[in-house]
Design a protein around this motif. Sequence first.
Motif, PDB file in Angstrom:
ATOM      1  N   SER A 198       9.465   5.131   6.930  1.00  0.00           N
ATOM      2  CA  SER A 198       8.308   5.975   6.671  1.00  0.00           C
ATOM      3  C   SER A 198       7.480   5.415   5.525  1.00  0.00           C
ATOM      4  O   SER A 198       7.991   4.684   4.670  1.00  0.00           O
ATOM      5  CB  SER A 198       8.765   7.402   6.357  1.00  0.00           C
ATOM      6  N   PHE A 199       6.202   5.784   5.494  1.00  0.00           N
ATOM      7  CA  PHE A 199       5.278   5.213   4.532  1.00  0.00           C
ATOM      8  C   PHE A 199       4.685   6.317   3.654  1.00  0.00           C
ATOM      9  O   PHE A 199       3.977   7.201   4.155  1.00  0.00           O
ATOM     10  CB  PHE A 199       4.167   4.454   5.256  1.00  0.00           C
ATOM     11  N   VAL A 200       5.002   6.245   2.360  1.00  0.00           N
ATOM     12  CA  VAL A 200       4.453   7.193   1.385  1.00  0.00           C
ATOM     13  C   VAL A 200       3.270   6.499   0.715  1.00  0.00           C
ATOM     14  O   VAL A 200       3.437   5.611  -0.128  1.00  0.00           O
ATOM     15  CB  VAL A 200       5.510   7.600   0.339  1.00  0.00           C
ATOM     16  N   LEU A 220       0.799  -1.222   0.000  1.00  0.00           N
ATOM     17  CA  LEU A 220       0.000   0.000   0.000  1.00  0.00           C
ATOM     18  C   LEU A 220       0.831   1.271   0.000  1.00  0.00           C
ATOM     19  O   LEU A 220       0.305   2.349  -0.249  1.00  0.00           O
ATOM     20  CB  LEU A 220      -0.917   0.017   1.235  1.00  0.00           C
ATOM     21  N   ALA A 221       2.102   1.156   0.334  1.00  0.00           N
ATOM     22  CA  ALA A 221       2.932   2.356   0.485  1.00  0.00           C
ATOM     23  C   ALA A 221       4.364   2.061   0.067  1.00  0.00           C
ATOM     24  O   ALA A 221       4.815   0.915   0.115  1.00  0.00           O
ATOM     25  CB  ALA A 221       2.918   2.829   1.936  1.00  0.00           C
ATOM     26  N   GLN A 222       5.048   3.110  -0.350  1.00  0.00           N
ATOM     27  CA  GLN A 222       6.484   2.984  -0.530  1.00  0.00           C
ATOM     28  C   GLN A 222       7.129   3.134   0.844  1.00  0.00           C
ATOM     29  O   GLN A 222       6.856   4.092   1.577  1.00  0.00           O
ATOM     30  CB  GLN A 222       7.022   4.063  -1.474  1.00  0.00           C
ATOM     31  N   VAL A 223       7.937   2.163   1.236  1.00  0.00           N
ATOM     32  CA  VAL A 223       8.582   2.178   2.545  1.00  0.00           C
ATOM     33  C   VAL A 223       9.955   2.821   2.382  1.00  0.00           C
ATOM     34  O   VAL A 223      10.800   2.328   1.634  1.00  0.00           O
ATOM     35  CB  VAL A 223       8.709   0.749   3.117  1.00  0.00           C
ATOM     36  N   GLU A 280      -0.126   2.819  -8.847  1.00  0.00           N
ATOM     37  CA  GLU A 280       0.350   4.176  -8.555  1.00  0.00           C
ATOM     38  C   GLU A 280       1.678   4.164  -7.807  1.00  0.00           C
ATOM     39  O   GLU A 280       2.469   5.110  -7.922  1.00  0.00           O
ATOM     40  CB  GLU A 280      -0.713   4.931  -7.751  1.00  0.00           C
ATOM     41  N   LEU A 281       1.929   3.118  -7.003  1.00  0.00           N
ATOM     42  CA  LEU A 281       3.200   3.051  -6.269  1.00  0.00           C
ATOM     43  C   LEU A 281       4.388   3.035  -7.217  1.00  0.00           C
ATOM     44  O   LEU A 281       5.453   3.571  -6.907  1.00  0.00           O
ATOM     45  CB  LEU A 281       3.240   1.811  -5.380  1.00  0.00           C
ATOM     46  N   VAL A 282       4.218   2.401  -8.360  1.00  0.00           N
ATOM     47  CA  VAL A 282       5.306   2.328  -9.343  1.00  0.00           C
ATOM     48  C   VAL A 282       5.725   3.722  -9.778  1.00  0.00           C
ATOM     49  O   VAL A 282       6.896   3.996 -10.055  1.00  0.00           O
ATOM     50  CB  VAL A 282       4.884   1.482 -10.555  1.00  0.00           C
ATOM     51  N   GLY A 283       4.766   4.633  -9.800  1.00  0.00           N
ATOM     52  CA  GLY A 283       5.061   5.979 -10.293  1.00  0.00           C
ATOM     53  C   GLY A 283       5.586   6.937  -9.259  1.00  0.00           C
ATOM     54  O   GLY A 283       5.946   8.070  -9.581  1.00  0.00           O
ATOM     55  N   ILE A 284       5.623   6.506  -7.981  1.00  0.00           N
ATOM     56  CA  ILE A 284       6.123   7.405  -6.935  1.00  0.00           C
ATOM     57  C   ILE A 284       7.638   7.526  -7.040  1.00  0.00           C
ATOM     58  O   ILE A 284       8.355   6.535  -6.966  1.00  0.00           O
ATOM     59  CB  ILE A 284       5.730   6.903  -5.533  1.00  0.00           C
ATOM     60  N   LYS A 285       8.124   8.737  -7.199  1.00  0.00           N
ATOM     61  CA  LYS A 285       9.567   8.988  -7.244  1.00  0.00           C
ATOM     62  C   LYS A 285       9.907  10.052  -6.209  1.00  0.00           C
ATOM     63  O   LYS A 285       9.296  11.115  -6.180  1.00  0.00           O
ATOM     64  CB  LYS A 285       9.999   9.474  -8.633  1.00  0.00           C
ATOM     65  N   LEU A 286      10.841   9.735  -5.360  1.00  0.00           N
ATOM     66  CA  LEU A 286      11.287  10.710  -4.381  1.00  0.00           C
ATOM     67  C   LEU A 286      12.329  11.612  -5.019  1.00  0.00           C
ATOM     68  O   LEU A 286      12.938  11.281  -6.032  1.00  0.00           O
ATOM     69  CB  LEU A 286      11.855  10.008  -3.155  1.00  0.00           C
TER      70      LEU A 286
END
Length: 574
Positions: free
Chosen positions: A107-109, A16-19, A442-448
């Motif tokens: 942390s969880f994004v 559910l989140a990027q860790v 959508e997690l695949v698209g999360i970029k920090l």
Amino acid sequence: MSELPKGWIETEIGNLAQVVAGGTPKSGDYLNFAEPGVGIAWLTPADLSGYKQKGITNGRRDLSQKGLDSSSAKLMPKGTVLFSSRAPIGYVVIAENEICTNQGFKSFVFTEHVNSTYAYYYLKSIRDLAESWGTGTTFKELSGAVAKKLPFRLAPLNEQIRIAYKLDSILAKVDQAQTRLEKIPAILKRFRQSILAAATSGELTKEWREAEGVERRLNKYTVAQIAKDEKYSLGIGPFGSNLKVVDYRSEGHPLVFVREIRARKFGGGDTKYVDNDKFTELAAHRAKPGDLLITKMGDPPGDVAIYPETSPEAVITSDCIKLDVNRQLVNKKFTFYYLQSEHFQSQMKSITAGVAQQKVNLKNFKSLELLMPGLAEQEQAVHRIESMFSLAEKVDKQYLEAKSRLDRLTQSILAKAFRGELVPQDLTDDPAGELLDLIKAELVGIKLKTKAVPKPKKSTITKDKVEQLTFFESSEPFEEHNQVDLDVGRGDAKDSLRIHYQAEIDKAQSALKEAKFTIEQFRSVTDFKGDYGSLKALIMNLLKGIPKLSEPLLEVDSWDDKSGDYVLRLQEAK
């Protein structure tokens, strides 16, 4: 856990989140840091000690851009749920702006399909579970791989919002009650001090003197003068060389330490003992039942206890003082209370010295003054002190019971919320199961905004075995590190990092033969002198090869869950 409500699912939080782990730049370089609110918000678990708010903007200091660039800290978006993963496990807070953390967090994004407040409360509800999953000897820590596996109860989005709103409302009232309760210990402390002040000033026994027609007369004594006129009636514990840890026994004659005087509890399961020979040798340092015991070391020194009448003779340790009073001059219990009064404690403070450890010496302690009324008035004062203190003890007991009930109430409310019992369900809500595929996509698209760039550390590598060190964060796919312009796509040997550092590669091949290793260990073996970017580029070069110039030299061996790192090895010759 209980049965899931209709429309809910339970899954691992990593689905559910990027860790995201954190990092710390070199602490010795002040240019890596900035004043809070001036640079890039950065958080450590210590910033959350005693912190009560749900959201946070920054910690006690920020990072500079240089500090962020040179560390593995990553800038996370507003709404990220920050969860401390060590020292201790389980602090939770929501980022109110872009923020990064040190390595004490996982942390969880989340995507927009998970409400941050809902996730915040859920993580608070499983704090004990998360702590039980931690590993380590010095302190427990939750690794990235383990954090990803934490169970998460996902409700339909609209229900998440309703639960979050309801919890905000209810727990705000609980927090208000806790805030009021937390004032009680300080109130009781002031109350007790006011009683002691009244006792030492004579105000507490004023009515008694008037009724008895007694005039108040004070006698000034030093501590040395009120000690019984016997050998060893006033003294300190033995020097360290006279009582060592090797002298401790599991039975025999008890030892008294500072911690026991401070807690006023003696003879518990942690009690240490000495044998008969050592007890005889340390006769000068014995405490008898009824003796006054005072700490001469602490922050501050000056805690006082009466050694229980029912306890056996003991030996005090080096940072303790024992005092057997002359009962023809002073009442033992009145002296016990007097030593706790502001008048006496201010004198203790004046003779306290030391930085790392605050201490008083016996010579100065003996010279401290006490203004004592007659024995009859001392006895009357004790009765009145103990009567008033018994009322305070009742209030203290009620406070502890109420605090315990409130603490349990918070967890009870959270448990009810995540059983689906806090708010009504709406059958028109889209089920949580439909969210899961959307979230994964959508997690695949999360970029920090930054990538992990750990600082080099020296390590030792042998031919037979290479210890595994962490290089890649577990939250990042290996391929994401291929973000360096290798300048080799043209097949230009002159500009190739591989050719430029071929000597180091040749040297490494013999040392790393049949070994599994990390990038940092590769640096150690080769004594690589290039900057960090060059090292990473070289490794990627060795992994992928150079078109029309060379074949790959390295390959990924495995992913190690325990260390949270990729392990590399030399590629077998083809």
